[in-house]
Design an enzyme around this catalytic site. Structure first.
Site, mmCIF file in Angstrom:
data_model
loop_
_atom_site.group_PDB
_atom_site.id
_atom_site.type_symbol
_atom_site.label_atom_id
_atom_site.label_comp_id
_atom_site.label_asym_id
_atom_site.label_seq_id
_atom_site.Cartn_x
_atom_site.Cartn_y
_atom_site.Cartn_z
ATOM 1 N N LYS A 63 8.681 -17.920 -9.120
ATOM 2 C CA LYS A 63 7.964 -16.845 -9.795
ATOM 3 C C LYS A 63 6.805 -17.437 -10.622
ATOM 4 O O LYS A 63 7.007 -18.387 -11.379
ATOM 5 C CB LYS A 63 8.932 -16.094 -10.717
ATOM 6 N N PHE A 85 -4.491 4.569 14.354
ATOM 7 C CA PHE A 85 -4.808 5.533 13.304
ATOM 8 C C PHE A 85 -5.980 5.004 12.493
ATOM 9 O O PHE A 85 -6.123 3.797 12.339
ATOM 10 C CB PHE A 85 -3.602 5.747 12.386
ATOM 11 N N ASP A 119 -5.033 -8.796 13.546
ATOM 12 C CA ASP A 119 -5.133 -7.373 13.875
ATOM 13 C C ASP A 119 -4.124 -7.089 14.999
ATOM 14 O O ASP A 119 -4.325 -7.493 16.147
ATOM 15 C CB ASP A 119 -6.562 -7.023 14.311
ATOM 16 N N ASN A 139 0.848 -1.193 0.000
ATOM 17 C CA ASN A 139 0.000 0.000 0.000
ATOM 18 C C ASN A 139 0.886 1.247 0.000
ATOM 19 O O ASN A 139 2.119 1.141 0.041
ATOM 20 C CB ASN A 139 -0.973 -0.018 1.182
#
Ligand code: C5P
Length: 402
Positions: free
Chosen positions: A285, A323, A305, A203
């Site tokens: 791969k 956050f 979590d 991300n």
């Protein structure tokens, strides 16, 4: 602590030489800025020798600006201590004037400011100076002194600069109220979830907010352990330990291991942990040619979590802060997260706004606690980190008010 000592033109400037020595002896880094008139009383050589750093005197000196420009100096400082603070400089600061290197540095800095006034007793008593002092105190500027007694000009009254030992004692008391003695665990950055040896799910987290929090807490005296996903940042502070991880599971393991072996006061989950990870990681791969279909499905499973695990741990830190990066109904989602994960605080930010979202240098936060909510306006992540730490420190010490 990084301290900028500002020296103005007053006979008490000789005492500031000793103050710089005391700061250095007690382990602080000092950079001295002198006004023109200060140099009529003491030479810059004296302060250079005592501080171990070149002295800055001139906003327009190319060499000085190249060595450490006034903006860098302003950012470097944790505290700016002006001693002696003349009526002139004190009043300029109160009015927001930046007409020399010192006053410009003050304006450009978000460091805390302390003034040690020194002036003739009549000047100190003047209504103009007193109005400016009141203004500065209102802005949270720390005033140390002045003392009363016989003055260099022969007058008797209030206006003598306090003795350096006394100044160090008063400042030390303020510095001591901060994070020293506190142990803080922080997660930062993204986690990368491998698909095969060359591909991953990631991300856009840069880690900047978590690193800013780690650095600010360390600068204020905390011992910090930062568990970081892969980012392009460095952490340079002696009070910090950096643990590198890649995946959410590795981050979880590192955090759990820390909780087993240390008693943390605070946990801050600033990492953007991937919610899902591939069920199978291919050892080789994955080849396009092996796929007959034009579509490919990667099966994912939920990651643990991490922060909920911290909040439920037997060694739960006194304060657990998460956050909530959201793109819609920011406060609503944040509030439900606070309850669901059993957190003490949640820092909600709207990542749909490009100037404060992922990878940007600025942030703006709504800090939601069980009993109070605070708004931290858009500013550098360093500044936001300072404000956020200030609020949770008050919470830790039980002195928060709505
Ligand atoms: O649930 P969500 O990812 O929106 O919650 C964000 C908060 O939870 C952040 O503080 C993040 O660091 C933490 N988190 C975590 N482990 C996860 C997911 C999120 O610690 N697997």
């Amino acid at each position: 602590m990084n301290i900028v000592v500002g020296v103005c033109g007053g006979i008490a400037a000789y005492k500031t030489a000793h103050l710089v020595r005391l700061f250095k002896k007690t382990g602080h880094d000092v950079r001295v800025v002198m006004t023109d008139s200060a140099q009529q009383f003491v030479t810059s050589m004296t302060f250079q020798a005592l501080s171990g750093n070149e002295v800055a005197t001139d906003l327009w000196d190319e060499q000085q600006e190249a060595a450490m420009g006034h903006i860098s100096l302003a950012k470097w400082a944790d505290w700016i201590v002006i001693a002696p603070a003349t009526a002139n400089t004190l009043s300029k600061i109160a009015q927001g004037i930046g007409d020399n290197l010192l006053t410009t540095t003050v304006l450009a800095s978000d460091a805390r400011l302390a003034l040690l006034p020194a002036m003739n007793q009549q000047m100190w008593a003047s209504s103009a100076v007193q109005a400016n002092v009141a203004e500065l105190v209102q802005r949270d500027v720390v005033m140390i002194g002045p003392d009363s007694g016989e003055q260099a000009c022969g007058d008797v009254g209030a206006g003598r600069m306090v003795e350096p030992e006394q100044a160090l004692k008063e400042l030390g008391e303020i510095w001591h109220q901060s994070w020293s003695g506190k142990l803080v665990l922080i997660t930062a950055g993204p986690t990368l979830e491998d698909i095969d040896p060359v591909r991953f799910i990631g991300n856009r987290s840069s880690g900047k907010m978590g690193y800013a929090l780690a650095e600010q807490a360390a600068r204020q005296g905390a011992e910090v352990i930062l568990v970081s996903g892969p980012v392009a940042l460095k952490l340079n502070h002696p009070n910090t330990d950096l643990i590198h991880v890649r995946s959410a599971q590795q981050m979880m393991d590192a955090v759990q291991a820390q909780l087993e072996s240390n008693e943390f006061d605070v946990f801050i989950g600033a990492a953007a942990v991937a919610d899902y990870t591939p069920i199978q990681v291919s050892e080789q791969k994955i080849k396009k040619s092996e796929h007959v279909s034009d579509e490919m499905v990667i099966q994912l499973k939920k990651n643990p979590d991490i922060i909920a695990g911290v909040a439920a741990h037997v060694n739960r830190p006194q304060c657990v802060l998460g956050f909530a990066a959201e793109t819609q109904d920011v406060v609503g989602y944040a509030q439900s997260k606070l309850a669901r994960k059993n957190l003490d605080w949640i820092a909600a930010n709207d990542v749909s706004q490009s100037e404060i979202g992922f990878d940007s240098n600025e942030n703006a936060i709504t800090l939601i606690g069980k009993d109070s909510t605070h708004t931290i306006k858009q500013a550098s992540k360093t500044h936001v980190a300072k404000e956020l730490l200030e609020i949770i420190l008050k919470d830790l010490e039980g002195s928060i008010h709505e």
